[in-house]
Write an enzyme that holds these catalytic residues in place. Sequence first.
Site, mmCIF file in Angstrom:
data_model
loop_
_atom_site.group_PDB
_atom_site.id
_atom_site.type_symbol
_atom_site.label_atom_id
_atom_site.label_comp_id
_atom_site.label_asym_id
_atom_site.label_seq_id
_atom_site.Cartn_x
_atom_site.Cartn_y
_atom_site.Cartn_z
ATOM 1 N N GLU A 96 0.820 -1.200 0.000
ATOM 2 C CA GLU A 96 0.000 0.000 0.000
ATOM 3 C C GLU A 96 0.859 1.257 0.000
ATOM 4 O OE1 GLU A 96 -3.910 -1.694 2.314
ATOM 5 O OE2 GLU A 96 -2.385 -0.733 3.524
ATOM 6 N N CYS A 109 3.185 8.586 1.075
ATOM 7 C CA CYS A 109 3.818 7.664 2.024
ATOM 8 C C CYS A 109 4.018 6.327 1.309
ATOM 9 C CB CYS A 109 2.887 7.529 3.230
ATOM 10 S SG CYS A 109 3.454 6.346 4.449
ATOM 11 N N CYS A 116 6.738 -6.763 7.750
ATOM 12 C CA CYS A 116 7.850 -6.169 8.497
ATOM 13 C C CYS A 116 8.298 -7.148 9.569
ATOM 14 C CB CYS A 116 7.390 -4.863 9.151
ATOM 15 S SG CYS A 116 8.740 -3.961 9.956
ATOM 16 N N CYS A 120 7.034 -4.400 16.208
ATOM 17 C CA CYS A 120 6.600 -3.366 17.156
ATOM 18 C C CYS A 120 5.176 -3.692 17.620
ATOM 19 C CB CYS A 120 6.659 -1.983 16.505
ATOM 20 S SG CYS A 120 8.331 -1.542 16.007
ATOM 21 N N CYS A 123 1.939 -1.822 16.202
ATOM 22 C CA CYS A 123 1.823 -1.614 14.752
ATOM 23 C C CYS A 123 1.141 -2.802 14.083
ATOM 24 C CB CYS A 123 3.209 -1.391 14.156
ATOM 25 S SG CYS A 123 3.176 -1.216 12.371
ATOM 26 N N GLY A 165 6.958 -1.736 6.352
ATOM 27 C CA GLY A 165 8.338 -2.199 6.328
ATOM 28 C C GLY A 165 9.326 -1.301 7.038
ATOM 29 N N ASN A 296 -3.114 5.346 16.812
ATOM 30 C CA ASN A 296 -4.308 4.988 16.038
ATOM 31 C C ASN A 296 -4.792 3.640 16.525
ATOM 32 O OD1 ASN A 296 -4.713 7.045 14.038
ATOM 33 N ND2 ASN A 296 -2.682 6.439 13.304
ATOM 34 N N CYS A 339 -1.184 6.176 10.013
ATOM 35 C CA CYS A 339 0.084 5.622 10.493
ATOM 36 C C CYS A 339 -0.092 4.277 11.158
ATOM 37 C CB CYS A 339 0.681 6.542 11.555
ATOM 38 S SG CYS A 339 1.581 7.887 10.868
HETATM 39 N N1 SAH Z 1 9.647 0.996 10.116
HETATM 40 C C1 SAH Z 1 9.668 2.404 10.021
HETATM 41 C C2 SAH Z 1 8.573 3.000 9.134
HETATM 42 C C3 SAH Z 1 7.163 2.496 9.309
HETATM 43 S S1 SAH Z 1 6.210 2.983 10.701
HETATM 44 C C4 SAH Z 1 9.633 3.041 11.388
HETATM 45 O O1 SAH Z 1 9.371 2.347 12.362
HETATM 46 O O2 SAH Z 1 9.893 4.232 11.497
HETATM 47 C C5 SAH Z 1 5.953 4.689 10.562
HETATM 48 C C6 SAH Z 1 5.586 5.366 11.875
HETATM 49 O O3 SAH Z 1 4.261 4.992 12.302
HETATM 50 C C7 SAH Z 1 6.512 4.987 13.022
HETATM 51 O O4 SAH Z 1 6.942 6.145 13.685
HETATM 52 C C8 SAH Z 1 5.636 4.160 13.946
HETATM 53 O O5 SAH Z 1 6.074 4.280 15.276
HETATM 54 C C9 SAH Z 1 4.273 4.755 13.686
HETATM 55 N N2 SAH Z 1 3.152 3.875 14.023
HETATM 56 C C10 SAH Z 1 3.052 2.547 13.839
HETATM 57 N N3 SAH Z 1 1.853 2.095 14.263
HETATM 58 C C11 SAH Z 1 1.160 3.168 14.713
HETATM 59 C C12 SAH Z 1 -0.134 3.350 15.260
HETATM 60 N N4 SAH Z 1 -0.972 2.350 15.400
HETATM 61 N N5 SAH Z 1 -0.524 4.599 15.602
HETATM 62 C C13 SAH Z 1 0.312 5.648 15.415
HETATM 63 N N6 SAH Z 1 1.537 5.535 14.890
HETATM 64 C C14 SAH Z 1 1.969 4.313 14.553
#
Ligand code: SAH
Length: 356
Positions: A96, A109, A116, A120, A123, A165, A296, A339
């Site tokens: 996406e 984006c 990935c 985390c 996420c 990713g 989120n 995000c």
């Molecule tokens: N792997 C990379 C890029 C992808 S995530 C990284 O970690 O930076 C992009 C951003 O979205 C990151 O800062 C992550 O912490 C944030 N993110 C992931 N899940 C989220 C969520 N559910 N709500 C808000 N931000 C989130």
Amino acid sequence: MAFKSEKTDIKEFTIDRLVSWLESHGIKPYRANQILKWIYIRQAETFDIMTDLRKETRKMLSLHFTINRLEKTQIETSQDGTQKYLFKLKDGKHIESVLIPEKDHYTLCISSQVGCAQGCRFCLTARDGFVRNLTMGEITAQVRDIKNDIDDSKRFTNLVLMGMGEPLANYQNVIDAINIITNTEFGLGFSSRRFTLSTVGLIPELSKLGRETTASLAISLNATDNKTRNMLMPINRKYPIENLLEACRKYPLKRNRNITFEYVLLKGINDSEKDANRLARLLKGINAKINLIPFNEHEGIDFKRPEESVINKFQEILHRNNYTTIIRHSKGQDISAACGQLRVRHEIKRSISKDA
Ligand code: SAH
């Protein structure tokens, strides 16, 4: 056997690789610039229209290469104008990309991997695990194809590598893609300042990145002590906060540039005033800007978004400490384009039915 082999998408070739291919086929190396201009600036769909090349050259190119577009499976538009593109790759996997209209420009984006491996906890992309790296051509194509869709493409100026990713876990393909995307002579012509790579902070690759590109850097910090960060982001066990910040202090920033620190605010986990003060202390000496991202919420993940007043207080403390701090209210939530929400329902459905 050679004639049986599949043609290669020419976007998988860096300029150096294209130059050596041309030379080995008796074609002058300076033709590489011309060809790439057709592909990235003029958005050519075939080699036939490259009329400043000899006929034999065009024929030779079309015998060996294709100029692919990604297959658009779906485009969803949110109430706020955000558009989520779902692309199907050659091997049937999906990725996406999200196009976000801002006041005076568009931000796109893009993704760097299918799935990935970072795991985390907050996420959604992480939950399906890692599938594969995207190729250089697949990363570049997200930008090239979407640019071709936008009428006023002059306003399409900002890119963030913050989709699915971990970009630094796919280092070389990401660097090769950045080189084409930011090349103003024959590439997609984006300013490297307006190209932001976001990472969990893989330290060895981070140091290389600073030497090899001038792209802007964003670090997903998300916690102010190792215990909390270990819990939220497993990578912290390998690269704890103090080592990560030391790498940031050494990062070769260009004049007037800063490092963005992303901080997902999770209720009761990392949103206290103590955290805000600790964050301010941790970032001392770094030319830092802070993006607070209220979590989120999504099904199946127990974390909660803090109250508005808590978010504002957190920001206020950072402001008081003289950090530029922005609260990033995610766009495109009604289409799961916000995000951390990029996770392809197609493949979720498929894996659910496989498990059943
Ligand atoms: N792997 C990379 C890029 C992808 S995530 C990284 O970690 O930076 C992009 C951003 O979205 C990151 O800062 C992550 O912490 C944030 N993110 C992931 N899940 C989220 C969520 N559910 N709500 C808000 N931000 C989130």
